[in-house]
Structures are given as structure tokens and as C-alpha cells.
Scaffold this active site. Structure first.
Site, PDB file in Angstrom:
ATOM      1  N   ASP A  13       0.828  -1.217   0.000  1.00 19.44           N
ATOM      2  CA  ASP A  13       0.000   0.000   0.000  1.00 19.44           C
ATOM      3  C   ASP A  13       0.860   1.265   0.000  1.00 19.44           C
ATOM      4  O   ASP A  13       0.609   2.199   0.755  1.00 19.44           O
ATOM      5  CB  ASP A  13      -0.948  -0.019   1.207  1.00 19.44           C
ATOM      6  CG  ASP A  13      -2.104   0.965   1.040  1.00 19.44           C
ATOM      7  OD1 ASP A  13      -2.359   1.397  -0.102  1.00 19.44           O
ATOM      8  OD2 ASP A  13      -2.744   1.304   2.048  1.00 19.44           O
ATOM      9  N   LYS A  70       1.842   4.703  -1.126  1.00 23.08           N
ATOM     10  CA  LYS A  70       1.185   5.884  -1.723  1.00 23.08           C
ATOM     11  C   LYS A  70       1.606   7.081  -0.869  1.00 23.08           C
ATOM     12  O   LYS A  70       2.039   6.903   0.283  1.00 23.08           O
ATOM     13  CB  LYS A  70      -0.339   5.725  -1.732  1.00 23.08           C
ATOM     14  CG  LYS A  70      -0.935   5.456  -0.352  1.00 23.08           C
ATOM     15  CD  LYS A  70      -2.438   5.301  -0.420  1.00 23.08           C
ATOM     16  CE  LYS A  70      -2.979   4.943   0.959  1.00 23.08           C
ATOM     17  NZ  LYS A  70      -4.419   4.805   1.012  1.00 23.08           N
ATOM     18  N   ASN A 123       0.822   7.412   2.858  1.00 28.09           N
ATOM     19  CA  ASN A 123       1.437   6.503   3.830  1.00 28.09           C
ATOM     20  C   ASN A 123       2.916   6.780   4.037  1.00 28.09           C
ATOM     21  O   ASN A 123       3.623   5.985   4.646  1.00 28.09           O
ATOM     22  CB  ASN A 123       1.249   5.047   3.381  1.00 28.09           C
ATOM     23  CG  ASN A 123      -0.193   4.606   3.534  1.00 28.09           C
ATOM     24  OD1 ASN A 123      -0.949   5.226   4.277  1.00 28.09           O
ATOM     25  ND2 ASN A 123      -0.575   3.547   2.842  1.00 28.09           N
ATOM     26  N   ASP A 176       2.955   3.386   7.327  1.00 28.70           N
ATOM     27  CA  ASP A 176       1.713   2.661   7.512  1.00 28.70           C
ATOM     28  C   ASP A 176       1.869   1.256   6.951  1.00 28.70           C
ATOM     29  O   ASP A 176       2.066   1.099   5.750  1.00 28.70           O
ATOM     30  CB  ASP A 176       0.595   3.413   6.780  1.00 28.70           C
ATOM     31  CG  ASP A 176      -0.770   2.879   7.134  1.00 28.70           C
ATOM     32  OD1 ASP A 176      -0.903   1.647   7.238  1.00 28.70           O
ATOM     33  OD2 ASP A 176      -1.698   3.683   7.300  1.00 28.70           O
ATOM     34  N   THR A 199      -4.944   0.759  -2.358  1.00 30.31           N
ATOM     35  CA  THR A 199      -5.718   1.880  -2.881  1.00 30.31           C
ATOM     36  C   THR A 199      -5.848   1.708  -4.383  1.00 30.31           C
ATOM     37  O   THR A 199      -4.853   1.448  -5.059  1.00 30.31           O
ATOM     38  CB  THR A 199      -4.959   3.185  -2.550  1.00 30.31           C
ATOM     39  OG1 THR A 199      -4.810   3.225  -1.143  1.00 30.31           O
ATOM     40  CG2 THR A 199      -5.716   4.400  -3.025  1.00 30.31           C
TER      41      THR A 199
HETATM   42  P1  AMP Z   1      -3.027   8.233  10.554  1.00 37.37           P
HETATM   43  O1  AMP Z   1      -4.013   7.861  11.625  1.00 37.37           O
HETATM   44  O2  AMP Z   1      -1.830   7.356  10.532  1.00 37.37           O
HETATM   45  O3  AMP Z   1      -3.682   8.406   9.215  1.00 37.37           O
HETATM   46  O4  AMP Z   1      -2.450   9.661  10.979  1.00 37.37           O
HETATM   47  C1  AMP Z   1      -3.249  10.812  10.911  1.00 37.37           C
HETATM   48  C2  AMP Z   1      -2.337  12.001  10.685  1.00 37.37           C
HETATM   49  O5  AMP Z   1      -1.477  12.177  11.820  1.00 37.37           O
HETATM   50  C3  AMP Z   1      -1.378  11.830   9.511  1.00 37.37           C
HETATM   51  O6  AMP Z   1      -1.985  12.313   8.371  1.00 37.37           O
HETATM   52  C4  AMP Z   1      -0.180  12.655   9.905  1.00 37.37           C
HETATM   53  O7  AMP Z   1      -0.371  13.996   9.506  1.00 37.37           O
HETATM   54  C5  AMP Z   1      -0.185  12.590  11.415  1.00 37.37           C
HETATM   55  N1  AMP Z   1       0.780  11.595  11.901  1.00 37.37           N
HETATM   56  C6  AMP Z   1       0.587  10.264  11.993  1.00 37.37           C
HETATM   57  N2  AMP Z   1       1.670   9.649  12.477  1.00 37.37           N
HETATM   58  C7  AMP Z   1       2.596  10.607  12.683  1.00 37.37           C
HETATM   59  C8  AMP Z   1       3.946  10.615  13.161  1.00 37.37           C
HETATM   60  N3  AMP Z   1       4.548   9.484  13.534  1.00 37.37           N
HETATM   61  N4  AMP Z   1       4.596  11.795  13.226  1.00 37.37           N
HETATM   62  C9  AMP Z   1       3.978  12.942  12.847  1.00 37.37           C
HETATM   63  N5  AMP Z   1       2.706  13.008  12.385  1.00 37.37           N
HETATM   64  C10 AMP Z   1       2.017  11.865  12.308  1.00 37.37           C
END
Ligand code: AMP
Length: 305
Positions: A163, A165, A168, A181, A200
């Protein structure tokens, strides 16, 4: 913003950006240390996923900065994704590569599962791409080279990502790319093949659309799709409807717009990755040896291991 659909053969499509269900049937996996929220000072929210939120946090004792991803168990259960989260956690916590986001540990309470992640200060590559429309060849080649190295490491560990993209991929404070991810990744027994359709739609290779057996080379296809999207700002097989995207992928209906101006070498790399016969796609080693990558990729210390 272009919208993308998430595909899985056994479940209803998820939204465009499923939460990195770095997920935890915590009871099933034993963390080395018993963490709890009391071990962290919680800072600003960093983002929101489908199943919870991500916060900036600092470990009280060491002052180490991390990102805490809080996932609500009820949401996971509702979507039947506990197993997927468990798999993602097991895979990600065992990977150590400068271009793979670290999962340091996790804990849970009655309501939530909390993942302790490496903090990526630059946020999503997707956001940077949307902001600038498309990247320069140097930028694109550097990201492709980092990612190819990270995938070579994953494949060595028998992990197929499935996945890749821009949503991720995160960037750290130095702009270093991190695969963040592993929600659809799978760990294979050496030569075995998988049949699950996931990922996706825009990034799915023909063999996955046809629900045929697939192997590591699905990631090579997605590198071709990503390279195209980084250079042109849109994925190569985008169409009005999912049905049309599906058709374009199956025909490998690859067209290169006249703008932005992209070099013949970049097009050559993309064309040699977006090949229907998966055994004929360039290997990861061949990507790193490709003249376009050699000419354009700027290697940092972090992507030359
Ligand atoms: P996710 O639930 O993984 O889709 O994360 C939601 C949003 O949180 C992402 O779009 C990133 O902008 C931010 N995010 C997730 N993981 C991290 C990380 N390890 N460091 C900084 N920002 C993060």
C-alpha cells in the site's frame, strides 16, 4: 484534492486515508515495558485518522519526543480490523531502517490502544505534494531511491508492503522519507504468494485487481505509480469512475502529459515498472541502478545503508 478509494476484497472499501491501524490486540502481543499514558506529557494533536488521533508527546523520564497514535477499540471492532492492526504492529515493531517509521511500543486500556511511534516532524508527503503540485526530478528520484532501499530491506525480511502511496509516507525533520503505515502489509513465507486484494485502487497492480496470486513485485508496480504521481501530481490511471480506473490499469493505459516537462529517462523508469507481467518489472536493484535514479537521486547518510 483527488480522492482515492481503498480496496479490500473481504471488507467494504475504507475511506481514502484509513488510519494507520497500527493496531493492537495488545493482549496478544507482549510489550517489553508496561507503558501507560502517565509515562508521557501529551502535546498538540498532529492529525486525525479513521480510528483515532495522533498527538505529539514527550516521554517524562527521558524527554524523548514521540508521536502517540490513539485508536479506539470500539471503532476497530466495528470494522473487524483487530487482526489487521495486530499484524501491522507485529511487522512494524520488528523493522529497523532509516526510511521506515519506528514503532517503539504500545499499550492499551479499556477503550483505547496507544501506539508509541517515531515522530515525523515534516508530516505527510501527500500534503507536500498537493502543496507544490508536483516535485522536481531530483526530489522525486531521491524519494524513489529512499523508498526502494526501504522496500528492499522489507522484502529481505519477507514483508510486502502492498500500500505504498504518498498518504502513507511521512517526512522527518530533515526531510527524510519514512514508510509509516503497514496496515496492508504481509509477511510471507519465502516463496509463497498472496491473493487478498487490498490497497488503494489507483496504486493496485493488475494481478491484484484480478485477485490473482501476487508476490513482492506488487511493491515494484506501486513504485512506478508513485514515481508518476510525484512527477505529474496525479496517479497514472486516474479516471472519472473506479470502473474506468480499473480498466486503465488492466490495459496499462499509460499516458504521459506534455506538462510538466518530464525527462525521457524518468518515463523509461516508470514504463519499465508499470509492466503487466510482474516477472518483467524492474527489480529493486535495477531501480537503484537506473540512469535516472543515478543522475538525480540525492542520497543522504540515512538512505545509503
Ligand atoms: P493516521 O491515523 O496514521 O492516518 O495519521 C493521521 C495524521 O497524523 C497523519 O496524516 C499525519 O499527519 C499525522 N501523523 C501520523 N503519524 C505521525 C507521526 N509518527 N509523526 C507525525 N505526524 C504523524
Amino acid at each position: 484534492m483527488a480522492s482515492r478509494s481503498q480496496i479490500h476484497s473481504q471488507k467494504p472499501p475504507l475511506n481514502r486515508r484509513p488510519s494507520s491501524i497500527s493496531a493492537v490486540p495488545v493482549a496478544a502481543t507482549t510489550p517489553k515495558k508496561e507503558w501507560s499514558l502517565d509515562d508521557f506529557e501529551i502535546g498538540k494533536p498532529l492529525g486525525r485518522g479513521k480510528f483515532g488521533r495522533v498527538y505529539l508527546a514527550r516521554e517524562v523520564k527521558t524527554k524523548y519526543i514521540v508521536a502517540l497514535k490513539v485508536i479506539f477499540k470500539e471503532q476497530l471492532e466495528k470494522h473487524g480490523l483487530f487482526k489487521q492492526l495486530q499484524r501491522e504492529m507485529e511487522i512494524q515493531s520488528n523493522l529497523r531502517h532509516p526510511n521506515v517509521l519506528r514503532l517503539y511500543g504500545w499499550f492499551h486500556d479499556d477503550l483505547r490502544i496507544v501506539l508509541i511511534l517515531e515522530y515525523a516532524h515534516g508530516g505527510e508527503l501527500y500534503r507536500h505534494l498537493r502543496k507544490s503540485g508536483h516535485f522536481s526530478e531530483k526530489q522525486a528520484a531521491s524519494y524513489i531511491a529512499s523508498l526502494t532501499q526501504a522496500l528492499a530491506y522489507c522484502h529481505e525480511k519477507h514483508v510486502i508492503h502492498r500500500d505504498i502511496k504518498p498518504e502513507n509516507l511521512l517526512l522527518d525533520h530533515e526531510g527524510r522519507l519514512k514508510i509509516a503505515d503497514f496496515g496492508w502489509s504481509v509477511q510471507l513465507k519465502s516463496e509463497s504468494k498472496r491473493k487478498t486484494m487490498c490497497g488503494t485502487l489507483d496504486y493496485l497492480p493488475p494481478e491484484m485487481l484480478e485477485e490473482k496470486a501476487h508476490d513482492y513485485t506488487v511493491d515494484n508496480w506501486t513504485l512506478g505509480v508513485l514515481c508518476y504521481e510525484l512527477l505529474y501530481g496525479v496517479p497514472p490511471f486516474e479516471a472519472e469512475s473506479q470502473k474506468d480506473t480499473f480498466r486503465r490499469i488492466m490495459k496499462v493505459d499509460l499516458r504521459f502529459p506534455s506538462t510538466p516537462n518530464v525527462s525521457a529517462e524518468a518515463k523509461n523508469l516508470i514504463t519499465r515498472l508499470l509492466v503487466k507481467d510482474s516477472s518483467k518489472r524492474l527489480s529493486l536493484k535495477e531501480i537503484l541502478e537506473h540512469p535516472w535514479v543515478i543522475k538525480n537521486a540525492e542520497y543522504t547518510d540515512a538512505c545509503t545503508n
